[in-house]
Each structure stands twice: as structure tokens, then as C-alpha cells.
Design a protein around this motif. Structure first.
Motif, PDB file in Angstrom:
ATOM      1  N   ASN A 105      44.519  34.000  30.420  1.00  0.00           N
ATOM      2  CA  ASN A 105      44.105  34.496  31.736  1.00  0.00           C
ATOM      3  C   ASN A 105      42.641  34.899  31.684  1.00  0.00           C
ATOM      4  OD1 ASN A 105      46.629  34.128  32.783  1.00  0.00           O
ATOM      5  ND2 ASN A 105      47.208  36.289  32.760  1.00  0.00           N
ATOM      6  N   GLY A 246      47.878  36.304  39.951  1.00  0.00           N
ATOM      7  CA  GLY A 246      47.415  35.051  40.533  1.00  0.00           C
ATOM      8  C   GLY A 246      46.216  35.226  41.445  1.00  0.00           C
ATOM      9  N   ASN A 265      54.643  29.109  37.042  1.00  0.00           N
ATOM     10  CA  ASN A 265      53.702  30.026  37.695  1.00  0.00           C
ATOM     11  C   ASN A 265      52.648  30.539  36.726  1.00  0.00           C
ATOM     12  OD1 ASN A 265      55.109  31.854  36.130  1.00  0.00           O
ATOM     13  ND2 ASN A 265      56.050  32.939  37.845  1.00  0.00           N
TER      14      ASN A 265
END
Length: 293
Positions: A105, A246, A265
Motif C-alpha cells: 500500500n 481504498g 479488493n
């Protein structure tokens, strides 16, 4: 063995009935609005609504009260929600920290970081997370788990209800129906493709992760009396974090640790499977040690 088979098939029949009704009603709504592109989302949402509504005749048939589903007095239920939400934060936040530390991330640098943006994202994500959690927990850790426990051992009820919970996340179709071919059977074509997608081997990593997620919530539901509020809060806490992640972070698809997440996801995957699996095992080890002490 016959009892296990029947108990496993009945939820499938309910799902088929709900989704078939959704196909027909979704077609009529899309036709009335003259927007065929809505059909896929209409089927998904209407199926969820019909599954939720199916709780009431099922409760009447099984002679269940709301307490049998895990609901408790309103005051206690309202206390359970933030407690469960805190549990959701506590159990999933380490996953996001690890993904950020490993570079899976990365912060969305071009995003304009304003108070208004953060407040809007936080509020909308929380509202949607609560809505999803109420529907899914009422169906899976409420009616389905309680109904299966009425006929089967607790472990079997947990595994079967969690399997349905995981599978439903992949009951979707990306098939495009041409406008000239749009008819009353279009929804059933999408539904058939959606059931095929559940068996897609590419979904295996995410499926296993969601299976463990379902087991974690089912263990919480069965270990604490009338604890559906805790399950709803925990589920909402997870969904909220995933949606905020997200909005604030991007996935680095070149990361050497990308295998820790799935394409579903970019959160659930082997890391979530291992972490929550460890939490479940740790709980029972702790419980056994405390009992022996």
C-alpha cells in the motif's frame, strides 16, 4: 450424512429463489427506467433485500425469537456496536500497517488532502459499512447460523454458514447484455454466469480469506450469547477500514509482496487468512489454558 446434505442444500434453494425473484423484478425495473445497464446491480441489491426479508418467514417456521438470531435488548445492542467496531479496528489495522510497511500500500500522493474530503469519505464509508454489516450479519451470523445450529453441531453450522458467506461475495457477473438482446431472460443469463464465477479458481485466495473472516465472526457469535451487535460492529469496522484504505492508498502492483493480497479488493488474501486464522486459534488456546488453570 443425509441431514448434513439437506441442511447444506436448503440455504442454496433460498438463495436461488431470492436471486430468481431479483432477476425478474430487476428486469421490470430496468425496463421501466429504460436503462439495461442497471440490471446487474439491481440483481445484486434485490437479492440482498430478498435474503434479508427471508429471515421473517424462516423465524416463523422455526419458531425463533430475535434473541435466537443473536439480537439483544436495544440498550445492550447499542453498546455492542462500538465494542465490535473497536474489535474490527484492532484485528484488521495490523494488516494495513504490514501492507504499508512492505510497500504493498502506498499513499495516494495526487489526492487533495482536505478536511472536507476526509470528513466526506469517513462519513460515507461508515454509513455504507454499517449498512453492509447489518444485512450480511443478520443473514449469515443471524438466521443462517442459528438455523443450522438448530439441526447440526456448532462446528458444522459455522463452516457451512461461512462457506455461503464467502461464496456470495463472488456471485457476480461481468457479462454485458447487448441492448437488442435485452429480455426477461437476461437476468437469468447473468445469474448463471455469476454462479460459474463462484467456482473460478482465480478467486480461491480471496475465497479462503473470506471463509476465515466468516469463521471469525461465527466464532464470536457462538462464543458470546446474543452477540450479533458485536458481529455487526466488527464487520462494519473491517469494511470501513477497507473502504478508507481504498480512498487514501493505492496498491503497488510491482511490489514483491503483492501475493499477500488478492485481486478481489487488494486487502483480503493470504495475509488476512493467516492473521485471522492465528487469532481464532489463539483464542481457543487461551480459552483452554484458562479453563485448565
Amino acid at each position: 450424512m443425509k441431514k448434513y446434505l439437506i441442511c447444506s442444500i436448503v440455504p442454496l434453494l433460498v438463495l436461488l429463489t431470492a436471486s430468481s425473484m431479483a432477476c425478474l423484478l430487476g428486469y421490470l425495473i430496468a425496463l421501466g427506467l429504460d436503462d439495461q445497464s442497471m440490471l446487474r446491480k439491481l440483481i445484486i441489491r434485490l437479492t440482498q433485500i430478498f435474503l434479508l426479508l427471508s429471515i421473517f418467514p424462516a423465524m416463523a417456521y422455526l419458531n425463533f425469537k430475535k434473541e435466537d438470531l443473536g439480537y439483544t435488548a436495544r440498550s445492550k445492542f447499542l453498546k455492542q456496536l462500538p465494542q465490535g467496531f473497536g474489535l474490527g479496528l484492532l484485528t484488521l489495522l495490523p494488516v494495513f500497517i504490514i501492507l504499508y510497511a512492505l510497500g504493498v500500500n502506498v499513499i495516494d500522493q495526487p489526492q487533495q488532502w482536505t478536511i472536507g474530503f476526509l470528513a466526506k469519505k469517513t462519513g460515507l464509508s461508515l454509513l455504507l459499512a454499517l449498512l453492509i454489516a447489518v444485512v450480511e450479519e443478520s443473514v449469515f451470523r443471524g438466521m443462517l447460523l442459528a438455523g443450522l445450529k438448530n439441526k447440526l453441531p456448532t462446528i458444522a453450522a459455522i463452516v457451512i454458514s461461512s462457506t455461503y458467506f464467502a461464496a456470495l461475495h463472488f456471485l457476480d457477473s461481468k457479462t454485458e447484455i447487448p441492448a437488442e438482446e435485452f429480455n426477461v431472460f437476461s437476468g437469468f443469463i447473468l445469474l448463471g454466469n455469476a454462479f460459474v464465477n463462484v467456482l473460478n479458481p482465480q478467486n480461491l485466495s480471496a475465497f479462503l480469506s473470506l471463509l476465515v473472516v466468516g469463521i471469525f465472526l461465527a466464532v464470536l457469535r457462538t462464543q458470546v450469547k446474543e452477540s450479533l451487535g458485536l458481529c455487526i460492529g466488527c464487520h462494519a469496522g473491517w469494511v470501513w477500514q477497507i473502504k478508507m484504505n481504498g480512498s487514501l492508498f493505492n496498491t503497488d502492483f510491482s511490489s514483491e509482496y503483492l501475493y499477500l493480497v488478492s485481486s478481489y479488493n487488494h486487502v483480503v488474501g493470504p495475509l488476512v487468512t493467516g492473521w485471522l486464522g492465528l487469532a481464532i486459534v489463539g483464542y481457543f488456546v487461551y480459552k483452554k489454558a484458562r479453563k485448565a488453570a
